[in-house]
Design an enzyme around this catalytic site. Structure first.
Site, short mmCIF file in Angstrom:
data_model
loop_
_atom_site.label_atom_id
_atom_site.label_comp_id
_atom_site.label_asym_id
_atom_site.label_seq_id
_atom_site.Cartn_x
_atom_site.Cartn_y
_atom_site.Cartn_z
CB ALA A 253 -0.92 -0.10 1.23
CD GLU A 255 3.57 6.52 3.06
OE1 GLU A 255 4.90 6.70 3.26
OE2 GLU A 255 3.38 5.14 2.77
CG HIS A 288 1.60 0.55 7.97
ND1 HIS A 288 2.81 0.07 8.65
CD2 HIS A 288 2.07 1.50 6.90
CE1 HIS A 288 3.90 0.39 8.10
NE2 HIS A 288 3.45 1.48 7.05
CD GLU A 289 0.12 2.31 3.79
OE1 GLU A 289 0.58 3.36 3.65
OE2 GLU A 289 0.75 1.27 3.94
CD GLU A 311 7.17 3.14 5.78
OE1 GLU A 311 6.18 2.30 6.18
OE2 GLU A 311 6.94 3.79 4.71
#
Length: 846
Positions: A253, A255, A288-289, A311
């Protein structure tokens, strides 16, 4: 050679970008005007694959030089100061999933194309001239025209302002880095909702998926934004948050601020037949994104050597978020199983990168995205830091960090300063040893003459140069009366017997909850005490015993034979976490077991006995109301029971397959890969491989696709294997984004390994063309390093890859892989006889 920073001669403020894109011809026409401050009379912009026809500065045509080697266009503007430089150019859509690129898919047999973008790390320059560096933040006014058809839509970081004769004009973005600009257009279906604070959230996908597949990601996205706004005490900065699943995508993915893009398997969930693991995986990717929307987008690292700031933090926060939203999932168990395990294994090889590593050239940026270090180890360090500070101070420090640096750029010390200001602790001193040094320590715990001795030294699997590195090790012990930190090489605590009595005679253990990045070698009575209490220990502590003993054996500190001897202590475990630890250990022991040998028979018997009680308890069918742990554990138990050649399990798997042979996707998802694998192993049928492959091409269920590819790789038929390998070059069968996974399934199986390895060597030029620069490219270096175990394969690997050491993007991965294979070969040579003996002895006793 260090790359020059173009921001030193030109600081951009605003981009006005117009792109005219034709899908049929795959051509792009661009007009870009960049306003900013020129610090020199000759300035340069990043550009790659752009063909310029006109450049203007101060409203007059100006001379320019295209420097393809440095990916620059140099413009002579004649003076310094505020200036607008405009460009006219043409380019082509790329077919390597970088820059502006097409995604291909089918709906009811009709081939279609979606256009999307991937600009991280330094691929915005393939779409428009720019200062393509994270520090060069600016605002963007984007307009896009394309060969629009009925049903097409376009989305970007900001809402669409207006549509003038097919030109889609978007609102000006907030100040951000070039790699975060994004747009997607084509025929998309979507669902939308709103957060409590009014942020519009949308989930988008192509129409070859069920509309209901958008429900789960939309719900997770809305709740995650609400969680982060509360946790960070900082509002979500944009009016919307779009989540778009792309049929072709190089990473998991991306962001992009307000316009997050995903590989389909990382976002979409089959509402009728999805595993709990699939839901957890998708949820953590989305979380996470979204963590990045603040940490990475609102506040961005100054240069790529601080990529870990993005990250590591987001990887930690995805678990913090999901633990709050779905506590029944016990996601911190998943963290130990995946992130901690991955980090400990990778970080034990000499030559591994540190979390913070200097980047001198963009070609090195790709190597930074090592999931085991920047993501897994980095997040493990954040978990450790959060425990050390306490959650309240950790969250308050983040709020201060965002307030102080929003829309700006930072280095690691800026984060430490904010956390220190809130907590009153010297965070920089605590963290520098972990972030700036590669590797991690093994803490040896032993009792000598009634004195508890704790010592640390760097832990290596394989050969390693001990450079005397020391870490600030949080002991996190279950005993009182011990220091909080081990910062020196050794500490001695006298009066062990009395100290033990004060702690109620409990066995001592360190690194409570597996939250710090080190392992423990308990010596003598300390290990005996732990094992004698194993049934009463927390599940995470049991997992740690298996984790740490496995790593110590891998390093030759102890023998794998010693580890086999402790397995009977874990036969009654019902925990998903503990049984996963057992499963990981069994996978390591398989290195020593030759196919069709007496040792293999004994090992299969041992594995069957270890999982027998859970097989009887869980069976094949999901039970209403069962825990997430049991649902996740079933697949492990069934897989190991089938490995043990359990007749009942094999018969049941075949029955389930027969009942679903007309609709393989309808097999319950939690057992589907096991059933698919078993049928190939049982029949070894080329015709069945054909059926699986046809199903693979037709289905849009990405999780199911991976299961089918894993199953076909189990065939023991040289002709079929050759056909499978050749199909990787046909994008209508296997998309480029999926080649690495499909190939690795063949590489890891003994029967097909030689063919898979030969295919890689023969098709290296093809892989470079299709995947060069893609995040899966170096997997073709890494996967053999994780797999090969003979001296012959080591020699072949070195012969093929050592001539490629000049490639900066592959150099570290090649060097690491050679060390890993070398260590594995030596380990098997030195321990195989003892391990074989222990397997046979314990199998008979159990």
């Amino acid at each position: 050679m260090a790359v020059k920073r173009l921001i030193e001669t030109f600081v951009p403020e605003n981009y006005k970008i117009f792109l005219d894109i034709d899908r049929k011809t795959k051509k792009i026409k661009g007009q870009v005007a960049i306003t900013g401050e020129a610090k020199d009379s000759v300035i340069a912009f990043h550009a790659k694959g752009l063909h310029f026809s006109k450049v203007r500065a101060f409203s007059v045509d100006t001379n320019f030089i295209e420097n393809e080697e440095d990916e620059e266009i140099v413009v002579k503007i004649g003076e310094t100061g505020r200036v607008t430089v405009s460009f006219e150019y043409e380019a082509e859509l790329t077919d390597n999933m970088m820059g502006i690129y097409p995604s291909y898919y089918e709906v009811n047999g009709e081939k279609k194309m979606l256009i999307g973008t991937q600009f991280e790390s330094h691929f915005a320059r393939q779409a428009f001239p720019s200062i393509d560096e994270p520090e060069a933040k600016a605002t963007f006014d984007l307009s896009v025209k394309f060969d629009e058809e009925e049903g097409d839509i376009i989305v970007s970081n900001m809402p669409e302002l207006l549509n003038i004769n097919g030109i889609h004009v978007f609102e000006r973005t907030v100040k951000m880095s070039s790699y975060l600009l994004a747009f997607v257009f084509g025929e998309l279906q979507f669902k939308k909702g709103k957060t409590k604070s009014g942020v519009e959230v949308g989930a988008f996908a192509t129409k070859d998926h069920s509309e209901a597949a958008l429900d789960f990601p939309l719900d997770i996205a809305i709740r995650s934004i609400e969680f982060y706004e509360d946790y960070y005490k900082t509002p979500y900065p944009l009016p919307h948050s779009w989540h778009i699943a792309l049929p072709d995508f190089s990473a998991g993915a991306m962001e992009n601020w307000g316009c997050i893009t995903y590989r389909e398997v990382c976002m979409l969930v089959d509402p009728e037949n999805a595993t709990i693991q699939s839901k957890q995986y998708v949820a953590t990717v989305i979380a996470h994104e979204l963590a990045h929307q603040w940490f990475g987008d609102l506040v961005t690292m100054q240069w790529w050597d601080d990529l870990w700031l993005n990250e590591s933090f987001a990887n930690n926060m995805e678990y913090v978020c999901m633990d709050a939203l779905e506590p029944s999932w016990n996601v911190w168990e998943s963290f130990s199983i995946s992130e901690a395990n991955m980090a400990l294994n990778r970080d034990a090889t000499d030559g591994v990168q540190s979390v913070h590593v200097e980047v001198t050239h963009p070609d090195e940026i790709g190597t930074l995205f090592d999931p085991a270090i920047v993501y897994a180890k980095g997040s493990r360090l954040m978990v450790m830091l959060r425990k050390w500070l306490g959650d309240e101070d950790f969250a308050a420090g983040l709020a201060l960090y965002f307030k102080r640096h929003q829309y700006g750029n930072t280095v690691g010390d800026n984060l430490w300063d904010a956390l220190a200001e809130v907590s009153g602790k010297d965070v920089a001193a605590f963290m520098h040893s972990w972030v700036n040094q590669p590797g991690y320590p093994v803490v040896t715990a032993e009792v000598i003459d009634d004195t508890l001795v704790l010592s640390q030294k760097q832990f290596f699997v394989g050969e390693g140069a001990d450079k005397g590195r020391l870490w600030n090790v949080p002991l996190n012990t279950n005993w009182s009366g011990l220091p909080d930190l081990l910062s020196s090489e050794k500490v001695e605590i006298p009066g062990f017997a009395a100290l033990k009595a004060k702690n109620d005679g409990k066995a001592l253990f360190l690194n409570d909850a597996n939250m710090a990045h080190y392992i423990i070698d308990y010596k003598g009575q300390l290990l005996t005490d732990l094992l004698s209490e194993v049934e009463t220990l927390e599940n995470v502590t049991k997992f740690q015993i298996l984790q740490d003993r496995k790593l110590l054996a891998k390093a030759g500190v102890i023998s794998y034979a010693d580890v086999v001897n402790i397995l009977p202590a874990f036969t009654n475990e019902e925990s998903y976490l503990v049984n996963t630890g057992l499963s990981q250990l069994i996978s390591e022991l398989e290195l020593f077991v030759d196919e069709d040998s007496e040792t293999e028979k004994a090992f299969q018997s041992l594995v069957g006995k270890l999982f027998a009680k859970n097989y009887a308890r869980l069976g094949w069918d999901k039970v209403a109301g069962e825990s997430a742990g049991d649902e996740s554990l079933r697949g492990i138990v069934l897989s190991k029971t089938l490995y043990a050649e359990n007749a009942d399990a094999k018969a049941k798997a075949s029955q389930i397959f027969a009942a679903h042979k007309e609709n393989l996707a309808g097999i319950p998802a939690d057992i589907r890969p096991i059933v698919l694998n078993n049928e190939i192993k049982t029949t070894n049928s080329a015709e069945l491989v054909k059926t699986y492959r046809e199903t693979y091409v037709k289905t849009s269920l990405q999780e199911f696709k991976r299961e089918l590819e894993g199953a076909v790789a189990l065939i023991k038929d040289e002709k079929v294997i050759a056909e499978l390998l050749e199909s990787f070059k046909n994008a209508d069968i296997v998309k480029p984004q999926d080649i690495a996974f499909s190939w690795f399934y063949l590489l890891r199986n003994d029967f097909s390994q030689d063919a898979a390895w030969a295919w890689e060597k023969a098709n290296w030029a093809f892989l470079e063309e299709k995947l060069g620069g893609d995040m899966s490219y170096d997997k073709f270096v890494i996967y053999p390093g994780n797999t090969f175990k003979t001296a012959d394969k080591l020699a072949e690997y070195k012969a093929f890859f050592e001539p490629k050491l000049e490639n900066q993007g592959l150099k570290r991965s090649i060097e690491m892989a050679i060390k890993q294979i070398t260590a594995r070969v030596a380990l098997i040579d030195s321990q195989k006889a003892d391990v074989d003996k222990s397997i046979k002895e314990i199998s008979e006793k159990l």
